[in-house]
Design an enzyme around this catalytic site. Sequence first.
Site, short mmCIF file in Angstrom:
data_model
loop_
_atom_site.label_atom_id
_atom_site.label_comp_id
_atom_site.label_asym_id
_atom_site.label_seq_id
_atom_site.Cartn_x
_atom_site.Cartn_y
_atom_site.Cartn_z
N LYS A 1 0.84 -1.20 0.00
CA LYS A 1 0.00 0.00 0.00
C LYS A 1 0.87 1.24 0.00
CE LYS A 1 -1.96 2.69 3.12
NZ LYS A 1 -1.86 3.98 2.38
N GLU B 1 9.73 0.96 10.84
CA GLU B 1 10.77 1.96 10.61
C GLU B 1 10.06 3.30 10.76
OE1 GLU B 1 12.54 4.78 9.33
OE2 GLU B 1 12.57 4.01 7.28
N CYS C 1 13.10 10.64 7.11
CA CYS C 1 13.10 10.12 8.47
C CYS C 1 14.45 10.36 9.15
CB CYS C 1 12.73 8.65 8.48
SG CYS C 1 13.68 7.67 7.32
N GLU D 1 9.28 15.27 15.74
CA GLU D 1 9.65 15.15 14.33
C GLU D 1 8.75 16.10 13.54
OE1 GLU D 1 8.69 11.48 12.03
OE2 GLU D 1 10.74 11.67 11.32
P1 NAP Z 1 1.67 7.92 8.46
O1 NAP Z 1 0.25 8.18 8.80
O2 NAP Z 1 2.48 7.18 9.42
O3 NAP Z 1 1.69 7.22 7.03
C1 NAP Z 1 2.54 6.18 6.65
C2 NAP Z 1 1.75 5.07 5.96
O4 NAP Z 1 0.88 4.45 6.91
C3 NAP Z 1 0.85 5.58 4.85
O5 NAP Z 1 0.78 4.63 3.83
C4 NAP Z 1 -0.46 5.71 5.58
O6 NAP Z 1 -1.55 5.72 4.72
C5 NAP Z 1 -0.45 4.48 6.44
N1 NAP Z 1 -1.36 4.52 7.57
C6 NAP Z 1 -1.90 5.60 8.20
N2 NAP Z 1 -2.71 5.21 9.22
C7 NAP Z 1 -2.70 3.86 9.23
C8 NAP Z 1 -3.31 2.87 10.06
N3 NAP Z 1 -4.11 3.19 11.06
N4 NAP Z 1 -3.06 1.56 9.79
C9 NAP Z 1 -2.24 1.21 8.78
N5 NAP Z 1 -1.63 2.09 7.98
C10 NAP Z 1 -1.85 3.41 8.19
O7 NAP Z 1 2.37 9.28 8.16
P2 NAP Z 1 1.70 10.59 7.55
O8 NAP Z 1 0.39 10.90 8.21
O9 NAP Z 1 1.67 10.45 6.10
O10 NAP Z 1 2.76 11.69 8.01
C11 NAP Z 1 2.69 12.19 9.33
C12 NAP Z 1 4.04 12.23 9.98
O11 NAP Z 1 4.64 10.96 9.95
C13 NAP Z 1 5.05 13.12 9.29
O12 NAP Z 1 4.92 14.44 9.63
C14 NAP Z 1 6.33 12.53 9.79
O13 NAP Z 1 6.64 13.03 11.05
C15 NAP Z 1 6.03 11.06 9.90
N6 NAP Z 1 6.55 10.30 8.75
C16 NAP Z 1 7.67 9.58 8.92
C17 NAP Z 1 8.19 8.87 7.84
C18 NAP Z 1 9.44 8.08 7.96
O14 NAP Z 1 10.06 7.76 6.95
N7 NAP Z 1 9.85 7.69 9.14
C19 NAP Z 1 7.57 8.90 6.61
C20 NAP Z 1 6.39 9.64 6.47
C21 NAP Z 1 5.89 10.32 7.55
P3 NAP Z 1 -2.03 7.11 4.09
O15 NAP Z 1 -0.87 7.83 3.56
O16 NAP Z 1 -2.88 6.65 2.99
O17 NAP Z 1 -2.70 7.85 5.19
#
Ligand code: NAP
Length: 501
Positions: free
Chosen positions: A196, A272, A306, A405
């Site tokens: 996904k 991760e 990240c 973060e």
């Molecule tokens: P996120 O919600 O953690 O999204 C990462 C992935 O998880 C996406 O594919 C997301 O889907 C999915 N996801 C979200 N809620 C889920 C759930 N309940 N169960 C299973 N999968 C789920 O991150 P984000 O909201 O896009 O970004 C928010 C913050 O996350 C950023 O500001 C940053 O701090 C952090 N982040 C960290 C990394 C990293 O590489 N460590 C990468 C991205 C973001 P959808 O995108 O379709 O919602």
Amino acid sequence: MSLTLPSDFTLRESTRKFIDSGPKQLLINGAWVPALDGQTFSTVNPANGEELAQVALAGVEDVARAVHAARAAFEMGPWSQMSGAERGEYLWRLADLIDQHADELAELETLDNGKPLRVSRRGDLPAASKHFRYYAGWASKLEGSTIPVSIPNQFVYTLREPAGVVALIIPWNFPLLMAAWKLAPALACGNTAILKPAEETPLTALRLGELVLEAGFPDGVINILTGPGEPTGAAMAANMGVDKVAFTGSTETGRKILRAAADSNLKKVSLELGGKSPNVIFADANIESAIKGANWAIFSTAGQECVAGSRLFIERPVYEQVLDGLRQQAERIRVGSGFTPKVHIGPIVSAAQLERVMGYIEGGREQADLVTGGQRLGGDLAEGYFIQPTIFAHQKDDLPLVKDEIFGPVAAVTAFDSMEELVARANSTAYGLAAGVWTQNLSKAHRFAQAVKAGTVWINGYGMFDAAAPFGGYKESGFGREMGKEALDLYTRVKSVWVSI
Ligand code: NAP
Ligand code: MG
């Protein structure tokens, strides 16, 4: 679809064809299908807010269909039963196809994510195909061992078997590369997969799905579901037929996935997660390259990484000099559409992320000294989600700006006086993903590398990755190591076989 691009840039015909080919569907069991309930969502260009495509929104039933297909492909073969060498050939073929379509994939990445085309094309794309080739090699080298035991007349050996059906949930910052980081080792080990992509950036994963079909993977081995975290991602994490989830994203979502695993079938989980990585400049560093490196560590990808070097520690004797150098470099960074030549960094990925980052900047103004930046960019860029590279100087480590973060182009800079103080402060974070240290003194560099609680440490450099080098977090940055031979542990199980002889 009408696409507004910088006037001096023309999209390739193949990229435009993909964009114009109508609503994007789900890849389930080797076929493109709409969501069962027909729902779709839109993905937008963060450089101007324009819709790029309508994309199928996979619901709980679509997840069940994909799991069913992946299960059948796993149990009935041929994938899990074919030789590792043969699986490796499929991976190699996919790598070749990625290279052949690299220009188009890079354009799609820049449209959907916003990063400069040069970065997509020279960075993300070759890294993705190299990743598939690296694990293509491992597919034929998965082995067990023989175990000497103290009980007489027993011959004990181990088998390394695939985990089964794996769910791969990835973020939007390196869309195609994250897909490669997860798919390549999962497939090499003989698993079948459901991928996904993030809802913000589904396009390259979908184009990859077409290449998967072209490469001839058996039906059901790779399924691609687009949709938001809820319901799509959550349904994958909760599904009783999924044997393992590999996730990259926020710590908050990582906790939800762990809970979903605990409340369902105790599937294996690897996480991760986020970071707030310390990057340290000692007074004896090569100051010029340290400033350049530190600048790039936080501002490349507009801080949406990240491992971003978001907490900068500068040894007091060079503090003013380094801070001034950082400010000058930050002010020279060209922010703009990823299709504009010579642009260094693109937009923030979405309106929601923009708002989040700006919230931290506004809060920061009252708690720390704004050294440069701090504004959303207007003018030609007003329709997109662009933020100036921003530096705050601070004395207190417990500010939200320093603790959380932010995932945007925001550096928190502070001075330190001793190694002891440095190590304590560098480690005073819930995260532990990465760290950097700049010094010409070998023993200082290694002392810090050993003392810092982080999964990766760069000495006199920052942000290097290779498929062969393990990567992952300490503390709330997650667990499990991707890349290198360590990733094979994530996607396999070990079986002990006892033979009485
Ligand atoms: P996120 O919600 O953690 O999204 C990462 C992935 O998880 C996406 O594919 C997301 O889907 C999915 N996801 C979200 N809620 C889920 C759930 N309940 N169960 C299973 N999968 C789920 O991150 P984000 O909201 O896009 O970004 C928010 C913050 O996350 C950023 O500001 C940053 O701090 C952090 N982040 C960290 C990394 C990293 O590489 N460590 C990468 C991205 C973001 P959808 O995108 O379709 O919602
Ligand atoms: Mg999200």
